[in-house]
Design a protein around this motif. Structure first.
Motif, PDB file in Angstrom:
ATOM      1  N   PRO A  78      78.376  17.964 -71.416  1.00  6.68           N
ATOM      2  CA  PRO A  78      77.605  17.906 -70.170  1.00  6.68           C
ATOM      3  C   PRO A  78      77.773  19.133 -69.291  1.00  6.68           C
ATOM      4  O   PRO A  78      76.867  19.490 -68.535  1.00  6.68           O
ATOM      5  CB  PRO A  78      78.150  16.643 -69.479  1.00  6.68           C
ATOM      6  N   GLN A  79      78.941  19.799 -69.416  1.00  5.41           N
ATOM      7  CA  GLN A  79      79.139  21.007 -68.614  1.00  5.41           C
ATOM      8  C   GLN A  79      78.112  22.084 -68.962  1.00  5.41           C
ATOM      9  O   GLN A  79      77.926  23.047 -68.222  1.00  5.41           O
ATOM     10  CB  GLN A  79      80.549  21.554 -68.843  1.00  5.41           C
ATOM     11  N   GLY A  80      77.438  21.918 -70.103  1.00 13.10           N
ATOM     12  CA  GLY A  80      76.421  22.875 -70.506  1.00 13.10           C
ATOM     13  C   GLY A  80      75.251  22.946 -69.552  1.00 13.10           C
ATOM     14  O   GLY A  80      74.453  23.892 -69.621  1.00 13.10           O
ATOM     15  N   VAL A  81      75.112  21.973 -68.662  1.00 11.37           N
ATOM     16  CA  VAL A  81      74.049  22.033 -67.650  1.00 11.37           C
ATOM     17  C   VAL A  81      74.166  23.321 -66.835  1.00 11.37           C
ATOM     18  O   VAL A  81      73.165  23.900 -66.425  1.00 11.37           O
ATOM     19  CB  VAL A  81      74.104  20.795 -66.727  1.00 11.37           C
ATOM     20  N   ARG A  82      75.396  23.775 -66.626  1.00 13.10           N
ATOM     21  CA  ARG A  82      75.597  25.024 -65.878  1.00 13.10           C
ATOM     22  C   ARG A  82      74.850  26.189 -66.536  1.00 13.10           C
ATOM     23  O   ARG A  82      74.349  27.090 -65.860  1.00 13.10           O
ATOM     24  CB  ARG A  82      77.084  25.385 -65.831  1.00 13.10           C
ATOM     25  N   MET A  83      74.806  26.141 -67.866  1.00 15.60           N
ATOM     26  CA  MET A  83      74.209  27.244 -68.617  1.00 15.60           C
ATOM     27  C   MET A  83      72.726  27.411 -68.308  1.00 15.60           C
ATOM     28  O   MET A  83      72.166  28.496 -68.468  1.00 15.60           O
ATOM     29  CB  MET A  83      74.399  26.985 -70.116  1.00 15.60           C
ATOM     30  N   LEU A  84      72.065  26.345 -67.873  1.00 11.69           N
ATOM     31  CA  LEU A  84      70.627  26.414 -67.622  1.00 11.69           C
ATOM     32  C   LEU A  84      70.294  27.368 -66.485  1.00 11.69           C
ATOM     33  O   LEU A  84      69.136  27.761 -66.329  1.00 11.69           O
ATOM     34  CB  LEU A  84      70.087  25.016 -67.308  1.00 11.69           C
ATOM     35  N   GLY A  85      71.298  27.718 -65.703  1.00 13.52           N
ATOM     36  CA  GLY A  85      71.076  28.700 -64.647  1.00 13.52           C
ATOM     37  C   GLY A  85      71.542  30.091 -65.021  1.00 13.52           C
ATOM     38  O   GLY A  85      71.526  30.997 -64.189  1.00 13.52           O
ATOM     39  N   GLU A  86      71.964  30.261 -66.286  1.00 14.74           N
ATOM     40  CA  GLU A  86      72.495  31.547 -66.726  1.00 14.74           C
ATOM     41  C   GLU A  86      71.529  32.213 -67.704  1.00 14.74           C
ATOM     42  O   GLU A  86      70.471  31.677 -68.031  1.00 14.74           O
ATOM     43  CB  GLU A  86      73.861  31.332 -67.414  1.00 14.74           C
ATOM     44  N   SER A  87      71.954  33.370 -68.212  1.00 19.30           N
ATOM     45  CA  SER A  87      71.189  34.036 -69.267  1.00 19.30           C
ATOM     46  C   SER A  87      71.249  33.189 -70.530  1.00 19.30           C
ATOM     47  O   SER A  87      72.295  32.644 -70.892  1.00 19.30           O
ATOM     48  CB  SER A  87      71.775  35.421 -69.554  1.00 19.30           C
ATOM     49  N   LEU A  88      70.123  33.098 -71.205  1.00 21.28           N
ATOM     50  CA  LEU A  88      70.056  32.303 -72.429  1.00 21.28           C
ATOM     51  C   LEU A  88      69.954  33.189 -73.671  1.00 21.28           C
ATOM     52  O   LEU A  88      69.575  32.728 -74.748  1.00 21.28           O
ATOM     53  CB  LEU A  88      68.859  31.343 -72.352  1.00 21.28           C
ATOM     54  N   VAL A  89      70.298  34.472 -73.528  1.00 23.18           N
ATOM     55  CA  VAL A  89      70.328  35.383 -74.670  1.00 23.18           C
ATOM     56  C   VAL A  89      71.550  35.045 -75.521  1.00 23.18           C
ATOM     57  O   VAL A  89      72.663  34.906 -74.992  1.00 23.18           O
ATOM     58  CB  VAL A  89      70.394  36.850 -74.200  1.00 23.18           C
ATOM     59  N   PRO A  90      71.407  34.891 -76.852  1.00 21.06           N
ATOM     60  CA  PRO A  90      72.559  34.539 -77.697  1.00 21.06           C
ATOM     61  C   PRO A  90      73.686  35.562 -77.588  1.00 21.06           C
ATOM     62  O   PRO A  90      73.449  36.776 -77.475  1.00 21.06           O
ATOM     63  CB  PRO A  90      71.957  34.524 -79.111  1.00 21.06           C
ATOM     64  N   LEU A  91      74.926  35.081 -77.656  1.00 16.34           N
ATOM     65  CA  LEU A  91      76.080  35.976 -77.640  1.00 16.34           C
ATOM     66  C   LEU A  91      76.173  36.747 -78.949  1.00 16.34           C
ATOM     67  O   LEU A  91      75.714  36.287 -79.997  1.00 16.34           O
ATOM     68  CB  LEU A  91      77.367  35.173 -77.458  1.00 16.34           C
ATOM     69  N   SER A  92      76.785  37.902 -78.904  1.00 13.80           N
ATOM     70  CA  SER A  92      77.079  38.636 -80.126  1.00 13.80           C
ATOM     71  C   SER A  92      78.227  37.941 -80.852  1.00 13.80           C
ATOM     72  O   SER A  92      79.004  37.171 -80.258  1.00 13.80           O
ATOM     73  CB  SER A  92      77.461  40.069 -79.804  1.00 13.80           C
ATOM     74  N   ALA A  93      78.354  38.233 -82.163  1.00 14.30           N
ATOM     75  CA  ALA A  93      79.451  37.655 -82.938  1.00 14.30           C
ATOM     76  C   ALA A  93      80.794  38.097 -82.354  1.00 14.30           C
ATOM     77  O   ALA A  93      81.752  37.310 -82.300  1.00 14.30           O
ATOM     78  CB  ALA A  93      79.330  38.075 -84.399  1.00 14.30           C
ATOM     79  N   GLU A  94      80.879  39.341 -81.917  1.00 15.86           N
ATOM     80  CA  GLU A  94      82.142  39.862 -81.380  1.00 15.86           C
ATOM     81  C   GLU A  94      82.543  39.134 -80.099  1.00 15.86           C
ATOM     82  O   GLU A  94      83.717  38.766 -79.927  1.00 15.86           O
ATOM     83  CB  GLU A  94      82.017  41.368 -81.103  1.00 15.86           C
ATOM     84  N   ALA A  95      81.573  38.905 -79.212  1.00 14.08           N
ATOM     85  CA  ALA A  95      81.884  38.221 -77.954  1.00 14.08           C
ATOM     86  C   ALA A  95      82.302  36.786 -78.205  1.00 14.08           C
ATOM     87  O   ALA A  95      83.256  36.275 -77.594  1.00 14.08           O
ATOM     88  CB  ALA A  95      80.676  38.282 -77.025  1.00 14.08           C
ATOM     89  N   ALA A  96      81.588  36.094 -79.099  1.00 14.65           N
ATOM     90  CA  ALA A  96      81.940  34.714 -79.397  1.00 14.65           C
ATOM     91  C   ALA A  96      83.319  34.631 -80.051  1.00 14.65           C
ATOM     92  O   ALA A  96      84.136  33.761 -79.718  1.00 14.65           O
ATOM     93  CB  ALA A  96      80.882  34.098 -80.309  1.00 14.65           C
ATOM     94  N   LEU A  97      83.592  35.559 -80.986  1.00 12.41           N
ATOM     95  CA  LEU A  97      84.884  35.542 -81.677  1.00 12.41           C
ATOM     96  C   LEU A  97      86.026  35.829 -80.705  1.00 12.41           C
ATOM     97  O   LEU A  97      87.100  35.205 -80.778  1.00 12.41           O
ATOM     98  CB  LEU A  97      84.873  36.569 -82.811  1.00 12.41           C
ATOM     99  N   GLU A  98      85.822  36.750 -79.787  1.00  9.27           N
ATOM    100  CA  GLU A  98      86.867  37.060 -78.806  1.00  9.27           C
ATOM    101  C   GLU A  98      87.212  35.830 -77.972  1.00  9.27           C
ATOM    102  O   GLU A  98      88.395  35.539 -77.729  1.00  9.27           O
ATOM    103  CB  GLU A  98      86.381  38.199 -77.907  1.00  9.27           C
TER     104      GLU A  98
END
Length: 992
Positions: free
Chosen positions: A610-630
């Motif tokens: 449910p905390q993902g609701v916050r994301m609806l106000g953010e950028s919705l561009v997918p993260l890079s593999a490096e950023a997600a892995l970090e």
């Protein structure tokens, strides 16, 4: 003589011209100055008055001065005459052409008495030489003379009405009703002329003229098409064929009498396109023919149009029979399948036809305009008028009053909507009155805006005041439009202020059903759960829900949207940021409503996170593999077990899946970027989990260092950066013993790490599973799970088949030891990209395998036309075609050495291996099918390779693809056309 400055201060624009004009009026100038100054356009009024004097003098010497003396001595006449001259250039011109009509404005009863409809009818009939008692033409009146006389008489009556409207402020509803009576009388007179034209045969048919639209609702504009329907019956024993021919002639002549231009101008067009079948249908029908059409073929919007049907001319008994026939059908329209979709589609058609340059100045059709009020009122009438006959009113303001009195609209809201609608209609009238032209667009030039503002009584800063009022009322209409439908629903289940509308539970269910909710009772239970109590949370929910309910109703699945909102609110309702964010950030709330009402996949993710609701106000561009892995590795460091560590990794994956899904749903993320985002997220997940699994196995075995390095090779759509939401992660595993390590120990270790990786990723968790599928490895399920580089090399050299080299086209090392990944790539490149290409025998084998796949893998009962993967022109067709080109030519065309379909296709086109048009056709098909495949998973919550058959699911898929509501058939047609063209290319490029 008064100075020019003094005239400017009084309201004239050209003070010098005003001074000269007033002087020309002689003794009447001084008493008329203030009257002229109070008009909409004092300069125009003065100039028109001088022209009228000249016209009177031209008819009779001294008549002009006599008129001025009489007007100057009668304040009421002066006010009526000058108001007309200052607001309507067209009526001023009429007075110059027929100067004697000024005397119509001397009638002292104009300010207090509305003319009776029968009196207007008699006057119009007499103008064409017809007997008012019989409505029959009088012999001896020339046709052309009668038609001209009708126009002159129409303007005479219109002049009286405009004077009442402008000088005595009779009210927009009364003015519209008078205009409607005048239109009905004009149609009656035109029918009399038509009978004269047809002659004795006119007796063979009874003809009734049914007014529709604004004329039918007694709310006609100054200038508008008059919408009608014609109904006829045979008369006097005439044959039906004869009656039909005669009735058609009468209707045709009537329309021309009203619309044909003559030396006296025209009146208005008579529009019969609201008849059954529109412009393609017969102009006249019998009562039985109308009944048959409405019972069998009519669409919902046609019954909405029939709300205002009213007999206005011709055979009164036949007209009444028509109205009685259609009435039960009209009030049952809300029960029809697709009622909401039809009403919404009609409104969208109206909006879609607004020219872009007019959108912000459209009084009638634009957002917050007249049509918003009218559609809202009509929809409420259709929903609740089934059980409440008091709502069956034709005029919008009358219906709104009944809806307010009945509690279907809040009293305060009803009053504000009445005020806004009255202002907008009055503004529309004033705009049209100037030139008597059919327009609904607010002008932009300052002189016109000044005239309009003053005509509304805004004498101080008229342009600025008009702009403020215009914007205010449009905002009010937009705000109230949403409340009209949704706020009263809460009154049925929650505490509301006493002034709010309160519906019974039955009425609330009816409204929800009409708005597209499939299970109104469940929807009411959700509303009750969300709004019950006196907490701050309930208060905010009551504020949010009216607009959220509207957004849910616009979504393909309103029930799912409301239910999902309830579950998320129950999870987050006590979080201080949640409801505040929805209340204060409108885009977040709208995005949430769209996601919940469209996508089961994204809704499931939101319920798990449910905390993902916050994301609806953010950028919705997918993260890079490096950023997600970090981020994953940072969380893993704080975990105290392998299971907890993978739980943290999967939580990041779950959140990023939501980011990608909502990006596609609300921001239209490109399908290639979606595939890349999903693939990179899988890269990060596998790398982080491989690290965890390696560490866990080392601990279990008491190893200080790993005896072997390991790499993960992505295969299939994963290797091609083309994952969809429901795709498995096809992989192979390769390991390499470190120097000095025992080969068996190294192999056992690598196998254990791979098993642990798969175990950890298969643990039950609150996120979509990541199925790691190693079945594309050598020997498939019968082969070892992990091999060394040398083992792969030996196998490929001795045993592999062409299909395995084809599979290697999409091999892409994505995780694990970097050096090992490089060495594996060096091993497979010569195999998958042979320098001389594959042999003709291998080409035949690839085609044979493709034929078997097409024949054997299509699921039983699947439709090959609409199967996304194996259908004609689908994903398999395009991808096999590109892969065959790669195997044949990648040895010499470097651009073909890529695991990705679209870049390989582009390289093939650049190398001349496929024509540019054919390459575009294949790329278009691949992109469209991939988008639909993703959309199906988003809608259903699980993957499927068939275009949905369910209408609601198909509509949701179409909406995700960017089609407007109601365009799912267009989406299917586009799909069939695109894949048909792609299949034709495949036939040429792959098979020949």
């Amino acid at each position: 003589m008064t100075s020019s400055g003094a005239f400017v201060r009084k309201g004239f624009v050209d003070g010098a011209a005003a001074a000269r004009g007033i002087e020309q009026l002689g003794d009447a100038g001084l008493p008329l100055t203030d009257v002229l100054a109070a008009t909409a356009d004092p300069d125009a009024a003065l100039a028109a008055l001088l022209r009228l004097v000249e016209a009177l003098d031209a008819d009779e010497e001294g008549a002009g001065r006599s008129m001025l003396a009489e007007v100057a001595d009668d304040e009421g006449t002066a006010m009526r005459l000058c108001c007309v001259l200052g607001a309507s250039a067209a009526l001023a011109q009429h007075l110059v052409r027929h100067p004697g009509h000024w005397r119509e404005l001397t009638d002292p009863t104009l300010g207090s008495t509305r003319p009776a409809a029968y009196a207007v009818r008699e006057a119009m009939l007499r103008s064409v030489g017809a007997d008012p008692a019989e409505a029959e033409p009088v012999a001896g009146v020339p046709d052309a003379e009668a038609v001209d006389a009708l126009r002159v008489e129409y303007r005479r009556v219109l002049l009286r009405l405009a004077a009442r409207d402008l000088a005595h402020h009779v009210g927009v509803d009364d003015a519209a009703a008078e205009l409607s009576d005048l239109a009905g009388a004009t149609l009656e007179a035109a029918l009399a002329v038509a009978r004269a034209r047809v002659g004795e045969q006119a007796q063979a048919a009874r003809l009734a003229v049914i007014a529709m639209g604004k004329c039918g609702g007694h709310e006609l504009n100054y200038v508008s098409d008059v919408d009608v329907v014609f109904v006829h019956e045979a008369a006097g024993g005439a044959e039906e064929a004869v009656a039909l021919r005669v009735a058609t002639q009468l209707a045709s002549h009537l329309m021309r009498v009203c619309s044909d231009p003559t030396r006296e101008g025209s009146i208005w067009p008579v529009d019969a396109n609201l008849r059954p079948e529109g412009s393609q249908g017969p102009l006249v029908r019998t009562l039985a023919s109308h009944r048959g059409y409405y019972e069998k073929w009519a669409k919902t919007w046609e019954f909405q149009a029939l709300l205002k049907a009213r007999p206005v001319a011709g055979d009164a008994a036949l007209g009444q029979a028509y109205v009685e026939m259609i009435e039960p059908m009209v009030w049952a329209a809300a029960e029809r399948d697709g009622f909401v979709a039809d009403v919404q589609a009609m409104r969208r058609r109206v909006v879609d036809h607004i020219p872009a340059q007019e959108a912000e100045r459209q009084i009638k059709l634009g957002s917050g305009g007249l049509r918003d009020v009218e559609f809202a009122v009509q929809l409420l009438q259709l929903v609740h008028g089934r059980a409440d006959a008091s709502l069956r009113e034709g005029a919008t303001l009358s219906a709104l009053a009944r809806l307010t009195d009945g509690g279907y609209v809040g009293r305060d809201d009803g009053e504000k909507l009445h005020e806004a609608y009255t202002f907008l209609r009055t503004l529309e009238h004033r705009v049209q009155l100037h030139q008597l032209r059919r327009t609904h667009v607010l002008p932009e030039d300052e002189p016109s805006l000044r005239r309009l503002g003053r005509s509304l009584g805004l004498m101080s800063e008229p342009v600025a005041q008009l702009d403020r009022l215009w914007r205010h009322h449009r905002r009010e209409v937009r705000r109230l439009h949403e409340k009209l439908f949704y706020r009263p629903l809460l009154g049925a289940v929650a505490r509301l202020a006493g002034s709010e509308a309160r519906l019974s539970l039955e009425a609330a269910e009816a409204r929800l059903a009409a708005l597209g909710y499939a299970d109104p009772k469940a929807a009411l239970r959700h509303l009750e759960a969300l709004t019950s109590g006196v907490s701050r949370t309930s208060d905010i929910q009551r504020t949010l829900l009216p607009v959220l309910l509207e957004w849910f109703a616009d979504a393909p699945d309103p029930d799912a949207g409301l239910f999902g909102f309830r579950r998320i609110s129950e999870s987050l309702g006590r979080s201080p940021w949640y409801l505040t964010m929805l209340r204060d950030e409108g885009e977040v709330a709208q995005r949430l409503a769209h996601v919940l009402g469209t996508s089961r996949y994204a809704t499931d993710l939101l319920e798990r996170e449910p905390q993902g609701v916050r994301m609806l106000g953010e950028s919705l561009v997918p993260l890079s593999a490096e950023a997600a892995l970090e981020e994953m590795r940072a969380l893993v460091e704080r975990a105290d077990s392998a299971e907890a560590a993978v739980g943290a990794v999967r939580a990041v994956r779950r959140r990023e899946l939501l980011r990608i899904a909502t990006g596609e749903l609300v921001a239209g993320t490109d399908v290639a970027l979606v595939g890349q985002g999903l693939s990179r997220l899988t890269d990060a997940t596998l790398q982080a989990t491989l690290d965890i699994a390696s560490e866990a196995v080392r601990r279990q075995r008491g190893l200080v260092a790993a005896p072997s390095t390991i790499a993960v090779i992505a295969m299939g759509r994963y290797g091609g950066f083309e994952l969809s939401y429901g795709s498995d992660a096809d992989v192979m595993f390769v390991h390499d013993p470190v120097e000095g390590a025992d080969a068996q120990v190294a192999s056992s270790y690598a196998t254990a790490v791979v098993a642990e990786l798969r175990r950890l990723l298969s643990l039950p968790a609150s996120d979509p599973p990541l199925e790691v599928d190693p079945d594309l490895r050598p020997e498939g399920k019968n082969g070892p799970m992990v091999r060394t580089v040398s083992s792969y090399a030996a196998y490929y050299e001795k045993w592999s088949h062409v299909w395995e080299f084809q599979a290697l086209l999409r091999a892409d090392p994505v995780a694990g030891d970097a050096e090992l990944r490089r060495r594996f790539t060096e091993l497979i490149d010569p195999l998958r990209f042979p320098a001389d290409g594959i042999s003709e025998a291998d080409v035949v084998e690839v085609r044979r395998i493709k034929a078997r796949v097409d024949d054997e893998r299509l699921p039983r009962g699947a439709d090959r036309q609409t199967h996304l993967k194996l259908g004609r022109g689908g994903l398999a067709d395009v991808e096999w075609t590109v892969q065959l080109l790669q195997m044949r030519h990648a040895g010499r065309v470097e651009g073909l050495r890529t695991p990705q379909t679209l870049p390989a296709l582009e390289a093939a086109a650049q190398a001349g291996l496929v024509g540019d048009d054919d390459a575009r056709t294949l790329a278009e098909a691949w992109r469209l099918v991939s988008r639909i495949r993703n959309a199906v998973t988003l809608v259903r919550g699980k993957p499927a390779d068939q275009l949905p058959r369910d209408a609601r699911e198909r509509a949701a898929v179409a909406q995700i693809l960017g089609y407007p509501q109601g365009a799912s058939d267009q989406m299917v047609n586009d799909y069939l056309r695109t894949t048909r063209r792609a299949h034709a290319v495949v036939e040429r490029v792959f098979w020949e």
